[in-house]
Motif scaffolding. Structure first.
Motif, PDB file in Angstrom:
ATOM      1  N   LEU A   1      15.775 -32.178 -12.633  1.00 22.21           N
ATOM      2  CA  LEU A   1      16.984 -32.995 -12.760  1.00 22.21           C
ATOM      3  C   LEU A   1      17.167 -33.495 -14.186  1.00 22.21           C
ATOM      4  CD1 LEU A   1      16.508 -35.163  -9.543  1.00 22.21           C
ATOM      5  CD2 LEU A   1      18.054 -33.219  -9.825  1.00 22.21           C
ATOM      6  N   PRO A   2      18.408 -33.598 -14.654  1.00 23.42           N
ATOM      7  CA  PRO A   2      18.671 -34.211 -15.961  1.00 23.42           C
ATOM      8  C   PRO A   2      18.345 -35.705 -15.916  1.00 23.42           C
ATOM      9  CG  PRO A   2      20.580 -32.972 -15.145  1.00 23.42           C
ATOM     10  CD  PRO A   2      19.630 -33.123 -14.002  1.00 23.42           C
ATOM     11  N   GLU A   3      18.249 -36.311 -17.084  1.00 21.95           N
ATOM     12  CA  GLU A   3      17.963 -37.748 -17.129  1.00 21.95           C
ATOM     13  C   GLU A   3      19.118 -38.562 -16.563  1.00 21.95           C
ATOM     14  OE1 GLU A   3      16.759 -39.171 -20.925  1.00 21.95           O
ATOM     15  OE2 GLU A   3      14.895 -38.009 -20.950  1.00 21.95           O
ATOM     16  N   GLN A   4      20.339 -38.056 -16.716  1.00 22.56           N
ATOM     17  CA  GLN A   4      21.508 -38.773 -16.220  1.00 22.56           C
ATOM     18  C   GLN A   4      22.163 -38.011 -15.074  1.00 22.56           C
ATOM     19  OE1 GLN A   4      23.867 -39.032 -19.891  1.00 22.56           O
ATOM     20  NE2 GLN A   4      23.510 -41.237 -19.935  1.00 22.56           N
ATOM     21  N   THR A   5      22.702 -38.757 -14.109  1.00 22.16           N
ATOM     22  CA  THR A   5      23.556 -38.134 -13.110  1.00 22.16           C
ATOM     23  C   THR A   5      24.869 -37.756 -13.784  1.00 22.16           C
ATOM     24  OG1 THR A   5      24.612 -40.210 -12.474  1.00 22.16           O
ATOM     25  CG2 THR A   5      22.562 -39.621 -11.328  1.00 22.16           C
ATOM     26  N   VAL A   6      25.695 -36.971 -13.094  1.00 23.39           N
ATOM     27  CA  VAL A   6      27.004 -36.621 -13.636  1.00 23.39           C
ATOM     28  C   VAL A   6      27.815 -37.885 -13.911  1.00 23.39           C
ATOM     29  CG1 VAL A   6      29.211 -35.525 -13.103  1.00 23.39           C
ATOM     30  CG2 VAL A   6      27.069 -34.342 -12.570  1.00 23.39           C
ATOM     31  N   GLU A   7      27.744 -38.836 -12.994  1.00 20.34           N
ATOM     32  CA  GLU A   7      28.512 -40.074 -13.160  1.00 20.34           C
ATOM     33  C   GLU A   7      28.036 -40.852 -14.381  1.00 20.34           C
ATOM     34  OE1 GLU A   7      27.116 -39.016 -10.339  1.00 20.34           O
ATOM     35  OE2 GLU A   7      28.983 -38.394  -9.346  1.00 20.34           O
ATOM     36  N   GLU A   8      26.729 -40.915 -14.600  1.00 24.95           N
ATOM     37  CA  GLU A   8      26.198 -41.628 -15.766  1.00 24.95           C
ATOM     38  C   GLU A   8      26.592 -40.921 -17.053  1.00 24.95           C
ATOM     39  OE1 GLU A   8      22.202 -43.548 -13.662  1.00 24.95           O
ATOM     40  OE2 GLU A   8      22.124 -41.571 -14.619  1.00 24.95           O
ATOM     41  N   GLN A   9      26.557 -39.591 -17.045  1.00 23.70           N
ATOM     42  CA  GLN A   9      26.986 -38.838 -18.225  1.00 23.70           C
ATOM     43  C   GLN A   9      28.465 -39.069 -18.510  1.00 23.70           C
ATOM     44  OE1 GLN A   9      25.504 -34.737 -19.177  1.00 23.70           O
ATOM     45  NE2 GLN A   9      27.622 -34.133 -18.782  1.00 23.70           N
ATOM     46  N   ASN A  10      29.272 -39.070 -17.460  1.00 23.32           N
ATOM     47  CA  ASN A  10      30.706 -39.329 -17.638  1.00 23.32           C
ATOM     48  C   ASN A  10      30.944 -40.694 -18.256  1.00 23.32           C
ATOM     49  OD1 ASN A  10      31.367 -36.872 -16.509  1.00 23.32           O
ATOM     50  ND2 ASN A  10      31.904 -37.701 -14.503  1.00 23.32           N
ATOM     51  N   ALA A  11      30.164 -41.679 -17.835  1.00 29.60           N
ATOM     52  CA  ALA A  11      30.338 -43.040 -18.345  1.00 29.60           C
ATOM     53  C   ALA A  11      30.001 -43.120 -19.825  1.00 29.60           C
ATOM     54  CB  ALA A  11      29.462 -44.006 -17.548  1.00 29.60           C
ATOM     55  N   GLU A  12      28.997 -42.345 -20.272  1.00 30.43           N
ATOM     56  CA  GLU A  12      28.592 -42.399 -21.684  1.00 30.43           C
ATOM     57  C   GLU A  12      29.420 -41.489 -22.575  1.00 30.43           C
ATOM     58  OE1 GLU A  12      24.664 -41.739 -24.560  1.00 30.43           O
ATOM     59  OE2 GLU A  12      24.419 -41.924 -22.380  1.00 30.43           O
ATOM     60  N   PHE A  13      29.755 -40.280 -22.082  1.00 34.97           N
ATOM     61  CA  PHE A  13      30.395 -39.278 -22.933  1.00 34.97           C
ATOM     62  C   PHE A  13      31.847 -38.990 -22.575  1.00 34.97           C
ATOM     63  CE2 PHE A  13      25.868 -38.441 -23.241  1.00 34.97           C
ATOM     64  CZ  PHE A  13      25.682 -38.240 -24.604  1.00 34.97           C
ATOM     65  N   GLY A  14      32.307 -39.554 -21.472  1.00 34.93           N
ATOM     66  CA  GLY A  14      33.648 -39.244 -21.006  1.00 34.93           C
ATOM     67  C   GLY A  14      33.607 -38.143 -19.971  1.00 34.93           C
TER      68      GLY A  14
END
Length: 240
Positions: A103-116
């Protein structure tokens, strides 16, 4: 504890020489079984991992004949087709391997929150780096060798894929036992041994990645032409 890098490099070089054959003098390159037997003679099963995209289970099935219970790394990016997850579950149920969900360090939702939202559309290289390359590198720590299903017929960037090499980026031996196989060879093996196959393979997807970045391939196109469609990207970074 893994062996020193110099020892692993020497093993990779020796294996590459031994299995390359001498085609000019009528000695063929080693077949997949010979490659995996060489690995089994030189590496414990616990030191090996199989990377599998869950397009099919030909490689895990082949390796498991010689190294039953081998770890199979599934890069769960969070963007896979439902068929890919179904294939992963079938492999876990029917093949003598141990599935490891990476698994990546971030979920898709967490990545969206940081990078858009939809980073894959704006910067596919960064998305792959975060969701595939970095997680794999971390997961390979502690192994001495990894198997991949890379084939020479997949694209021009893979034409010269060796059977065995030393992976400098990840610091371990890399083995591509199916390098000389064609797509038809893969399907023939899967049929012969009743190996799980992602149904998308028969629906125009000869190379299956993340759902947002993969489209069907038209007749006559490169098998990987459907990956990162609409961009200049051709590799996720795992094999470059």
């Amino acid at each position: 504890m893994t062996r020193p890098i110099e020892e692993l490099k020497a093993l990779a070089e020796a294996g590459a020489r031994e299995l390359a054959g001498d085609p000019e003098n009528g000695v063929p390159e080693a077949n997949p079984a010979d490659v995996i037997r060489w690995v089994s003679r030189n590496f414990d099963t616990a030191a090996c991992a199989v990377a599998c995209s869950m397009a099919d289970a030909a490689l895990p099935h082949y390796v498991a004949q010689y190294q039953p219970g081998v770890d199979v790394l599934f890069l769960d990016t969070g963007y896979h087709f439902s068929e890919t997850y179904d294939t992963r579950n079938e492999v876990a149920r029917r093949v003598d391997v141990h599935i490891v969900d990476v698994l990546p360090e971030q979920t898709v939702e967490e990545q969206n929150a940081e990078f858009g939202k939809d980073l894959f559309a704006r910067d596919p290289g960064l998305c792959c780096a975060r969701r595939k390359v970095a997680p794999l590198k971390k997961s390979l720590n502690g192994y001495e060798l990894w198997f991949t299903g890379v084939r020479r017929d997949e694209s021009p960037t893979r034409t010269n894929t060796p059977l065995i090499t030393f992976d400098e980026k990840n610091g371990l031996v890399k083995v591509n036992p199916l390098a000389a196989w064609s797509f038809d060879d893969l399907l023939d093996y899967s049929r012969a041994f009743d190996v799980p196959v992602n149904p998308l393979l028969s629906q125009g997807y000869p190379s299956i990645g993340c759902q947002p970045c993969t489209r069907p391939v038209a007749e006559g196109e490169d098998p990987r032409a459907g990956r990162w469609a609409g961009s200049t990207k051709t590799e996720c970074g795992l094999h470059t």
